[in-house]
Design an enzyme around this catalytic site. Structure first.
Site, PDB file in Angstrom:
ATOM      1  N   GLU A 119       0.654   3.878   1.872  1.00 11.56           N
ATOM      2  CA  GLU A 119       1.257   4.216   3.366  1.00 11.56           C
ATOM      3  C   GLU A 119       2.181   3.402   3.460  1.00 11.56           C
ATOM      4  O   GLU A 119       3.350   4.005   4.219  1.00 11.56           O
ATOM      5  CB  GLU A 119       0.095   4.195   4.278  1.00 11.56           C
ATOM      6  CG  GLU A 119      -1.273   5.165   3.921  1.00 11.56           C
ATOM      7  CD  GLU A 119      -2.221   4.448   3.042  1.00 11.56           C
ATOM      8  OE1 GLU A 119      -3.404   4.645   3.271  1.00 11.56           O
ATOM      9  OE2 GLU A 119      -1.940   3.437   2.288  1.00 11.56           O
ATOM     10  N   CYS A 172      -6.420   1.782   5.192  1.00 10.39           N
ATOM     11  CA  CYS A 172      -7.142   0.427   5.845  1.00 10.39           C
ATOM     12  C   CYS A 172      -6.635   0.354   7.293  1.00 10.39           C
ATOM     13  O   CYS A 172      -5.712   0.967   7.612  1.00 10.39           O
ATOM     14  CB  CYS A 172      -6.697  -0.790   4.701  1.00 10.39           C
ATOM     15  SG  CYS A 172      -5.006  -0.945   4.829  1.00 10.39           S
ATOM     16  N   CYS A 191      -2.838  -0.267   7.302  1.00 13.65           N
ATOM     17  CA  CYS A 191      -2.045   0.990   7.242  1.00 13.65           C
ATOM     18  C   CYS A 191      -1.985   1.647   8.499  1.00 13.65           C
ATOM     19  O   CYS A 191      -1.282   2.458   8.985  1.00 13.65           O
ATOM     20  CB  CYS A 191      -2.295   1.516   5.741  1.00 13.65           C
ATOM     21  SG  CYS A 191      -1.597   0.656   4.389  1.00 13.65           S
ATOM     22  N   HIS A 218       0.977  -1.032  -0.174  1.00 13.67           N
ATOM     23  CA  HIS A 218       0.216   0.018  -0.036  1.00 13.67           C
ATOM     24  C   HIS A 218       0.740   1.261   0.095  1.00 13.67           C
ATOM     25  O   HIS A 218       2.218   1.368   0.395  1.00 13.67           O
ATOM     26  CB  HIS A 218      -1.083  -0.019   1.196  1.00 13.67           C
ATOM     27  CG  HIS A 218      -1.910  -1.216   1.094  1.00 13.67           C
ATOM     28  ND1 HIS A 218      -3.002  -1.236   2.098  1.00 13.67           N
ATOM     29  CD2 HIS A 218      -2.006  -2.008   0.398  1.00 13.67           C
ATOM     30  CE1 HIS A 218      -3.817  -2.211   1.803  1.00 13.67           C
ATOM     31  NE2 HIS A 218      -3.301  -2.922   0.508  1.00 13.67           N
TER      32      HIS A 218
END
Length: 182
Positions: free
Chosen positions: A91, A117, A120, A89
């Protein structure tokens, strides 16, 4: 000498800091190699960018848009088969990029083009980031909100933000609905 935001005739107003960093996040997302959704993150400390990240295959692995991710290459519906996705992801990539270069993220802010999410959010908390500013809502669950709040991390959507027009955004920039970011 007056600044560009001084309202002088014929001069364009300078963007507010939040808009400036979110605009940069949208430029960063053009580097994403996920074939389903493009997302980016920009970590800022003391009004300086300390790290950026976008979603896609890990370093040294064939890119998602080159068939590297079996899940993204499949016709799996959005939100399904996430355990098969090899993409990192945005992040996660921004945080690990800072760590890779020995840069502290303690007390920083992170600007993300899509809300984080739960996974993260946990990384954001553990990285010492104190604020998450996001453009679009993905699937911020009550558990994610609660975790960030309990850890003292401010979560806020950049209300009224107008995404910059980028030439590279062939279809508006987000590709399709994936679920690679959550």
């Amino acid at each position: 000498m007056s600044g560009a935001g001084s309202g002088a005739p014929g001069r364009r107003a300078r963007p507010e800091w939040d808009v400036y960093f979110m605009d940069i996040a949208h430029v960063v997302k053009t580097r994403s190699n996920c074939s389903r959704r493009n997302v980016a993150a920009v970590i800022v400390k003391d009004r300086r960018i300390i790290s950026t990240g976008y979603n896609g295959a890990p370093r040294g692995v064939r890119n998602c848009d080159e068939g590297g991710c079996p899940r993204c290459a499949s016709s799996a519906p959005s939100g399904s088969g996430l355990m098969d996705c090899i993409c990192s992801h945005a992040e996660e990539n921004a945080i690990t990029q800072a760590a890779y270069h020995g840069i502290s993220t303690k007390d920083a802010s992170i600007y993300v083009t899509l809300s984080p999410c739960l996974m993260c959010a946990k990384m954001i908390v553990n990285a010492g980031i104190r604020e998450v500013v996001y453009d679009e809502e993905y699937s911020v669950t009550e558990q994610t909100r609660s975790l960030l709040a309990e850890a003292g991390v401010r979560l806020r959507r950049l209300v009224g933000y107008r995404r910059p027009h980028l030439v590279r955004d062939g279809d508006g920039g987000d590709g399709g609905a994936c679920g690679c970011n959550g």
